[in-house]
Design a protein around this motif. Structure first.
Motif, PDB file in Angstrom:
ATOM      1  N   ARG A  64       0.830  -1.202  -0.071  1.00 36.43           N
ATOM      2  CA  ARG A  64      -0.077  -0.173   0.187  1.00 36.43           C
ATOM      3  C   ARG A  64       0.766   1.330   0.111  1.00 36.43           C
ATOM      4  O   ARG A  64       1.328   1.557   1.071  1.00 36.43           O
ATOM      5  N   ASP A  94      -3.923  -2.420   8.379  1.00 36.03           N
ATOM      6  CA  ASP A  94      -4.920  -1.848   8.031  1.00 36.03           C
ATOM      7  C   ASP A  94      -5.328  -0.708   8.539  1.00 36.03           C
ATOM      8  O   ASP A  94      -5.802   0.329   7.814  1.00 36.03           O
ATOM      9  N   ASP A  97      -5.204   3.446   6.499  1.00 43.69           N
ATOM     10  CA  ASP A  97      -6.306   4.411   6.444  1.00 43.69           C
ATOM     11  C   ASP A  97      -5.659   5.671   6.711  1.00 43.69           C
ATOM     12  O   ASP A  97      -6.126   6.940   6.016  1.00 43.69           O
TER      13      ASP A  97
HETATM   14 MN    MN Z   1      -9.045  -1.239   5.636  1.00 41.83          MN
END
Ligand code: MN
Ligand code: NAD
Ligand code: IPM
Length: 360
Positions: free
Chosen positions: A106, A245, A249
Motif C-alpha cells: 500500500r 489496516d 487508512d
Molecule cells: Mn481497511
C-alpha cells in the motif's frame, strides 16, 4: 505478436462497480496506445447482490474459476443487509487467503497535485506500507462461548507463525535493498508480550542479514503520531495485518484521502493470481450517485500494470493522474471538485501518454 493479459474483474458492491469501470477504461487506453499487449477481462457478479440471490458471496467453485487468471481486479465488498463479517470473509478475505496473497502493498505517497491536510511535511510523504496479509490478528482463529448469556465470552486469537512473520519481513528487506530504502517495523511488543515480542525478535534476526539496509522499529501508537508529524522518516514500513489496516487508512488521509489510496495483494511466488483493489470500501453513503473518486481504483490498475511487467505504463498512469490533479479539474467532491466518477476516468484516460513521449 501481441500478448494478452487475462484479468478477472470483480466489481463487487456499492461504489466498487462505479470506480472499476474507470480503471478498466484507463487500462484499455494503455493497451490501445501501446499496441503490444491487450487485456481480456472476465467479469464475475459476486458480492452482496449475489448473496441475496444465491445465499453465498461467490460461486461454489469460485476460487477454482479464478485460479488461472493473470490477476484479479476488485472494486469493493460489503453492503448493508449482509453482515460485514460474512461478506468480507466469504469473498475478499477468502481470495486473499486461498491464493496466499500474503503481501499487501500500500503506497502512501503524495502524488503531485494531490491534496494533503499536512502543510509543512507535504513533500515528504513517500512510503510503501507492506502489510502482512495472511494471518496475525486477522487469522480468523477464535470462538464465541455462552452466546447471549451473562458469562458470554468472545475470543479472537492472533496467529503469528515463524513462516508468516519471517517471509513478510524478508520481503520488506528485499524491497529495501532493491530500492536503497530503509525498513521500519511497526509493532507493539510492550503490551502484546507473545505475538509482538516474537515479531520484534524475527525483525531483529532478519535485519542482521541485511546490514546494508537501515532498519528501525516503532511502537504502533508512536508510529501513528509520527505518520502525521514527521512522515519523512518512513520509507518502507512492514507491519502486521491489523496495524497495517489501520495505518494505511491513516496514510490515505495524509496523501489525498481514501478516494486515492491503492493496494495490491501479492502472491510473490506467482503460483496463484494476485489481486489489485482500492484500499477503500463500498462507501454506501455515496454509492449510486456517480460521485465516487475513481483514482484509487486507477492507481490499483497502475500497480497491476507494474505486476504484469508493463512498468512503463504503470508509471504513465500515475503521471496521467498527476496531470489531472495538478490541473485541479475534473475532480470528484472528496477532492473539492464537482465532477463525476466518469469525468475523472475520461480525463485520466485522455491525459495518458505513450511512455517515452513524456518521461520524467
Ligand atoms: Mn481497511
Ligand atoms: P469506506 O472506505 O467504504 O468509506 C469510508 C468513507 O470514505 C465514506 O465516507 C466514503 O464515502 C468515503 N470514500 C471511500 N471511498 C471513496 C471514494 N472512492 N471516493 C469518495 N469517497 C470515498 O469504509 P466504511 O464506510 O467503513 O465501509 C463500508 C463498507 O465497505 C463496509 O461493508 C466495509 O466492511 C466494507 N469495506 C470493504 C473494503 C474492501 O472491499 N476492500 C475495505 C473497507 C471496507
Ligand atoms: C482493507 C479492508 C479489509 C481488511 C476488510 C474489509 C476485511 O479494511 O482491505 O483494508 O481489513 O483487510
Amino acid at each position: 505478436m501481441s500478448k494478452t493479459h487475462n484479468i478477472a474483474v470483480i466489481p463487487g458492491d456499492g461504489i466498487g462497480p462505479e470506480v472499476l469501470r474507470e480503471g478498466l477504461r484507463v487500462l484499455d487506453k494503455a493497451a490501445a496506445l501501446d499496441g503490444g499487449f491487450s487485456f481480456h477481462f472476465t467479469s464475475f457478479p459476486w458480492g452482496c447482490g449475489f448473496y441475496k440471490e444465491h445465499g453465498q458471496m461467490m460461486a461454489e467453485d469460485g476460487i477454482e474459476q479464478l485460479q488461472f487468471f493473470d490477476a484479479i481486479y476488485l472494486g469493493a465488498v460489503g453492503y448493508p443487509g449482509v453482515p460485514d463479517h460474512i461478506s468480507l470473509w466469504d469473498l475478499l478475505l477468502k481470495i486473499r487467503k486461498s491464493f496466499d496473497q500474503y503481501v499487501n502493498l500500500r503506497p502512501v505517497k503524495l502524488l503531485e497535485g494531490a491534496p494533503s491536510p499536512l502543510v509543512e511535511e507535504k513533500r515528504n510523504i513517500d512510503m510503501l506500507v507492506i502489510r502482512e496479509n495472511s494471518e496475525g490478528e486477522y487469522a480468523g482463529a477464535g470462538d464465541r462461548l455462552y452466546r447471549g448469556q451473562p458469562e458470554e465470552v468472545a475470543l479472537q486469537t492472533g496467529v503469528f507463525s515463524r513462516k508468516g512473520t519471517e517471509r513478510i519481513i524478508r520481503h520488506a528487506f528485499e524491497q529495501g535493498r532493491r530500492y536503497g530504502k530503509s525498513v521500519t517495523s511497526i509493532s507493539k511488543g510492550n503490551a502484546l508480550q507473545y505475538s509482538m515480542v516474537f515479531w520484534d525478535e524475527v525483525f531483529a534476526e532478519v535485519a542482521e542479514e541485511y546490514p546494508d539496509v537501515p532498519s528501525y522499529s516503532y511502537l504502533v501508537d508512536a508510529a501513528s503520531m509520527f505518520f502525521v508529524l514527521d512522515p519523512g522518516r518512513f520509507e518502507i514500513v512492514v507491519t502486521s495485518n491489523l496495524f497495517g489496516d489501520i495505518v494505511t487508512d491513516l496514510g490515505a488521509g495524509l496523501a489525498g484521502g481514501l478516494g486515492l489510496a491503492a493496494g495490491a495483494n501479492i502472491n510473490p511466488s506467482r503460483k496463484y493470481p494476485s489481486m489489485f483493489e482500492p484500499v477503500h470500501g463500498s462507501a454506501p453513503d455515496i454509492a449510486g450517485k456517480g460521485t465516487a473518486n475513481p483514482l484509487a481504483a486507477v492507481w490499483s490498475a497502475s500497480q497491476m500494470l507494474d505486476f504484469l511487467g508493463e512498468e512503463k505504463w504503470g508509471s504513465a498512469v500515475l503521471r496521467a493522474m498527476e496531470e489531472v490533479m495538478t490541473a485541479g479539474s475534473p475532480l470528484t467532491p472528496d477532492m473539492k471538485g464537482n465532477a463525476t466518477t466518469e469525468d475523472v476516468g475520461i480525463a485520466v484516460a485522455e491525459a495518458l501518454q505513450k511512455p517515452g513521449a513524456h518521461e520524467r
